[in-house]
Enzyme design. Structure first.
Site, mmCIF file in Angstrom:
data_model
loop_
_atom_site.group_PDB
_atom_site.id
_atom_site.type_symbol
_atom_site.label_atom_id
_atom_site.label_comp_id
_atom_site.label_asym_id
_atom_site.label_seq_id
_atom_site.Cartn_x
_atom_site.Cartn_y
_atom_site.Cartn_z
ATOM 1 N N CYS A 148 35.659 8.057 -5.709
ATOM 2 C CA CYS A 148 34.995 7.164 -5.376
ATOM 3 C C CYS A 148 33.730 6.883 -6.370
ATOM 4 O O CYS A 148 32.858 7.963 -6.161
ATOM 5 C CB CYS A 148 34.916 6.940 -3.980
ATOM 6 S SG CYS A 148 33.530 5.941 -3.468
ATOM 7 N N CYS A 172 30.455 6.945 -4.077
ATOM 8 C CA CYS A 172 30.321 8.181 -3.497
ATOM 9 C C CYS A 172 29.705 9.138 -4.357
ATOM 10 O O CYS A 172 28.718 10.165 -3.850
ATOM 11 C CB CYS A 172 31.866 8.600 -2.933
ATOM 12 S SG CYS A 172 32.644 7.697 -1.630
#
Length: 101
Positions: free
Chosen positions: A31, A34
């Site tokens: 991600c 992230c």
């Protein structure tokens, strides 16, 4: 102190039974947003001794992600006395994350 890797084996001890508020970062290595949040979360873990900081890899811990109803990542949650008191979805600047605490 570095952010702790939280999993179903240490969740009760490190999160639910924590004397300090806990900042949990639900993330995954694939991600992009992230990966933007991880260094901020690590910084907070180093700087704030009054807060416990943990990371939950949603790919490795799908049960915890379901328990917290994580639909999008990154999701940040602040837990005090075993209850979620604040929650944010998406990459946030450090000031916003600190304001959650």
């Amino acid at each position: 102190m570095a952010a702790l890797n939280i999993n179903k084996n240490n969740f009760n001890e490190e999160v639910l039974n924590s004397e300090k508020p806990v900042l949990l970062d639900f993330w995954a290595p694939w991600c992009g947003p992230c990966r933007m949040v991880v260094p901020i979360v690590e910084e907070i873990a180093e700087e704030r001794q009054d807060v416990k900081v943990g990371k939950v890899n949603v790919d490795e811990e799908p049960e915890l992600a379901r328990q917290f109803r994580v639909m999008s990542i990154p999701t940040l949650a602040v837990i005090k006395e075993g209850k979620v008191v604040k929650r944010a979805v998406g990459a946030k600047p450090k000031e916003d994350i600190l304001a959650m605490l």
